[in-house]
Write an enzyme that holds these catalytic residues in place. Sequence first.
Site, PDB file in Angstrom:
ATOM      1  N   ASP A   1       0.856  -1.180   0.000  1.00 21.76           N
ATOM      2  CA  ASP A   1       0.000   0.000   0.000  1.00 21.76           C
ATOM      3  C   ASP A   1       0.897   1.236   0.000  1.00 21.76           C
ATOM      4  O   ASP A   1       1.593   1.509   0.978  1.00 21.76           O
ATOM      5  CB  ASP A   1      -0.905  -0.020   1.238  1.00 21.76           C
ATOM      6  CG  ASP A   1      -1.948   1.088   1.236  1.00 21.76           C
ATOM      7  OD1 ASP A   1      -1.747   2.100   0.523  1.00 21.76           O
ATOM      8  OD2 ASP A   1      -2.957   0.967   1.960  1.00 21.76           O
ATOM      9  N   HIS A   2       0.869   1.984  -1.108  1.00 14.63           N
ATOM     10  CA  HIS A   2       1.785   3.120  -1.252  1.00 14.63           C
ATOM     11  C   HIS A   2       1.441   4.275  -0.312  1.00 14.63           C
ATOM     12  O   HIS A   2       2.233   5.213  -0.165  1.00 14.63           O
ATOM     13  CB  HIS A   2       1.791   3.599  -2.701  1.00 14.63           C
ATOM     14  CG  HIS A   2       3.110   4.125  -3.155  1.00 14.63           C
ATOM     15  ND1 HIS A   2       4.161   4.372  -2.292  1.00 14.63           N
ATOM     16  CD2 HIS A   2       3.574   4.465  -4.384  1.00 14.63           C
ATOM     17  CE1 HIS A   2       5.192   4.829  -2.957  1.00 14.63           C
ATOM     18  NE2 HIS A   2       4.873   4.897  -4.237  1.00 14.63           N
ATOM     19  N   ARG A   3       0.267   4.235   0.317  1.00 13.84           N
ATOM     20  CA  ARG A   3      -0.040   5.255   1.332  1.00 13.84           C
ATOM     21  C   ARG A   3       0.784   5.020   2.590  1.00 13.84           C
ATOM     22  O   ARG A   3       1.082   5.956   3.344  1.00 13.84           O
ATOM     23  CB  ARG A   3      -1.529   5.209   1.687  1.00 13.84           C
ATOM     24  CG  ARG A   3      -2.479   5.516   0.549  1.00 13.84           C
ATOM     25  CD  ARG A   3      -3.926   5.286   0.956  1.00 13.84           C
ATOM     26  NE  ARG A   3      -4.152   3.897   1.360  1.00 13.84           N
ATOM     27  CZ  ARG A   3      -5.323   3.425   1.804  1.00 13.84           C
ATOM     28  NH1 ARG A   3      -6.371   4.244   1.900  1.00 13.84           N
ATOM     29  NH2 ARG A   3      -5.451   2.165   2.137  1.00 13.84           N
TER      30      ARG A   3
END
Length: 497
Positions: free
Chosen positions: A467-469
């Site tokens: 998850d790039h967040r």
Amino acid sequence: MTATANAQRFREFKMPDVGEGLTEAEILKWYVQPGDTVTDGQVVCEVETAKAAVELPIPYDGVVHELNFGEGITVDVGTVIISVDTDPGAGPAAAPAAQQAPQEAAASGEEEAEPQGRQAVLVGYGAAPSSTKRRARKPQAAVPAQPEPASAALQAELNGRAAPAPAAAPVITPAASVTAVANGTGGHAGRPLAKPPVRKLAKDLGIDLAAIAPTGPDGIITREDVHAAAAPAAAPSPAAPTEAAAPVSAAAAAPAEPGLADAAAREHRVPVKGVRKATAQAMVASAFTAPHVTEFITVDVTRTMKLVQELKQDPDMAGLRVNPLLLVAKAFLVAIKRHPEVNASWDEARQEIVYKDYVNLGIAAATPRGLIVPNIKDAGVKTLPRLASELGDLVATAREGKTSPAAMTGGTVTITNVGVFGVDTGTPILNPGESAILAFGAVKLQPWVHKGKVKARQVTTLALSFDHRLIDGELGSKLLADVAAVLERPKRLITWG
């Protein structure tokens, strides 16, 4: 026997919420029938929720009085599914209030308009309405539910014959009307009894449910009934002798392409429900909520494969399942320990990142009911023998379809072993609420430069989606590189662990 005593004698067991906030479950199989003796804690049925198949124990001693729903029926949580006579030696029980009403009505010269017995109830449709007692009167003509004219014409066209002339409406007494409902020819608001997927199937095939004779329990129309009605419609009917031969074009006169006329007869549909439905919804939500990034690395795992063989001979691992997946899991846990900030989740409501001091390691498992991801709680603090034991139990339980809903909640990261299918790698989708998922590809002999020379080495490809967040490119790359480093030189399990 008073109504209170009767209620205390006949105990009702309701469909429980066996997960976290589940609203319904499908009854897969009954293990008891009316008249069977049961004891407290005895498993009486198996149900399937959106998370797993679960066996339900009865909390009473006694004799089964009634099963309220048949197998294959989806029931809302909180609905009574079985009743038990806890004092069968007390003699005949007093009739329930619903059954006493007709007797009282008969004694007073009145009659019941409709029987008050239990009818088949389909989720989303409710029970057929019933009326209260009323004065006896002569039967009146009633118009039964008829197909829409357009539907009747369409059905007649599909069957290759002219639409029939409207028949005179038969006289139906109130009792006959109730019988029609019980046989599936009536229903709530004049509709035949059928589950929503069956209704959709009939709509897709252009079949009028009102024209089908039900064969299911309690007069419910089944999928087989619809397919049986569709079979004659799919077969072309010869033109009647009295029909005038109409000129046709060369294209129309050409034989139909093979397979198109009977395509429906050679297809079958399966309702999307239970575990498969929940998985599909979760994957769609994950794919369109969490921004995925996937990175790949190819690594020489020859030393790890040698260690697997050595561990199989180790007395401390006797009786345990030792395989490459075990060491991949351990390498993943060691890498997460070196980069604990990857073990997090995104709280959309509070706009916060939740960092977790524990690792619940999920293992994706393919089952006949669909893909499930049970997880090993606090996997990061377990020894290698303990991890092997719990990993073996997790896989065996999943294959038997006995995974509990609790075992599939609270995961933080996941491993999916696509290598068992001979697949080199893939781009895995995150399990909802988790930060990363590692795909372990097939281990194959490949030419590899080792100590300055090209040799045949055992090589695999790892793919990490995150998850790039929560995890930026640098952190994700470091995590994946550390997993590969441990598998290339497994002694790092000791020096880094």
